[in-house]
Design a protein around this motif. Structure first.
Motif, PDB file in Angstrom:
ATOM      1  N   LEU A  20     -13.987  63.988  -8.431  1.00 13.05           N
ATOM      2  CA  LEU A  20     -13.997  65.441  -8.382  1.00 13.05           C
ATOM      3  C   LEU A  20     -13.015  65.944  -7.336  1.00 13.05           C
ATOM      4  O   LEU A  20     -12.798  65.297  -6.309  1.00 13.05           O
ATOM      5  N   SER A  21     -12.461  67.125  -7.607  1.00  7.58           N
ATOM      6  CA  SER A  21     -11.603  67.772  -6.620  1.00  7.58           C
ATOM      7  C   SER A  21     -12.483  68.392  -5.540  1.00  7.58           C
ATOM      8  O   SER A  21     -13.707  68.468  -5.682  1.00  7.58           O
ATOM      9  N   GLU A  22     -11.862  68.854  -4.469  1.00  2.68           N
ATOM     10  CA  GLU A  22     -12.614  69.502  -3.395  1.00  2.68           C
ATOM     11  C   GLU A  22     -13.353  70.731  -3.908  1.00  2.68           C
ATOM     12  O   GLU A  22     -14.495  70.987  -3.528  1.00  2.68           O
ATOM     13  N   ALA A  23     -12.712  71.498  -4.780  1.00  2.00           N
ATOM     14  CA  ALA A  23     -13.338  72.701  -5.337  1.00  2.00           C
ATOM     15  C   ALA A  23     -14.551  72.333  -6.188  1.00  2.00           C
ATOM     16  O   ALA A  23     -15.586  73.012  -6.143  1.00  2.00           O
ATOM     17  N   GLU A  24     -14.439  71.258  -6.955  1.00  2.00           N
ATOM     18  CA  GLU A  24     -15.555  70.817  -7.797  1.00  2.00           C
ATOM     19  C   GLU A  24     -16.709  70.278  -6.951  1.00  2.00           C
ATOM     20  O   GLU A  24     -17.872  70.484  -7.287  1.00  2.00           O
TER      21      GLU A  24
END
Length: 62
Positions: A20-24
């Protein structure tokens, strides 16, 4: 609530496969927090609705 659970599950599957990305990750944390708040509120309502009955005299106690 069903949409929140579906999105949490979607993010969980993605986390296991590609990450996952940081935003996710932040979104997942917010969704989990909302889910737990709702779960606790519903559980508390169920507990508050329970009445205890003393079999000896038939009196109910909340």
């Amino acid at each position: 609530m069903e949409q929140i659970i579906a999105r949490i599950n979607e993010l969980s599957r993605k986390h296991k496969t590609v990450g996952l990305s940081e935003a996710e990750l932040a979104e997942r944390d917010v969704l989990r927090k909302k889910y737990l708040e709702n779960f606790r509120r519903n559980f508390r309502q169920q507990l508050d609705a329970i009445e205890f009955v003393d079999d000896r005299d038939g009196n109910s106690k909340s």
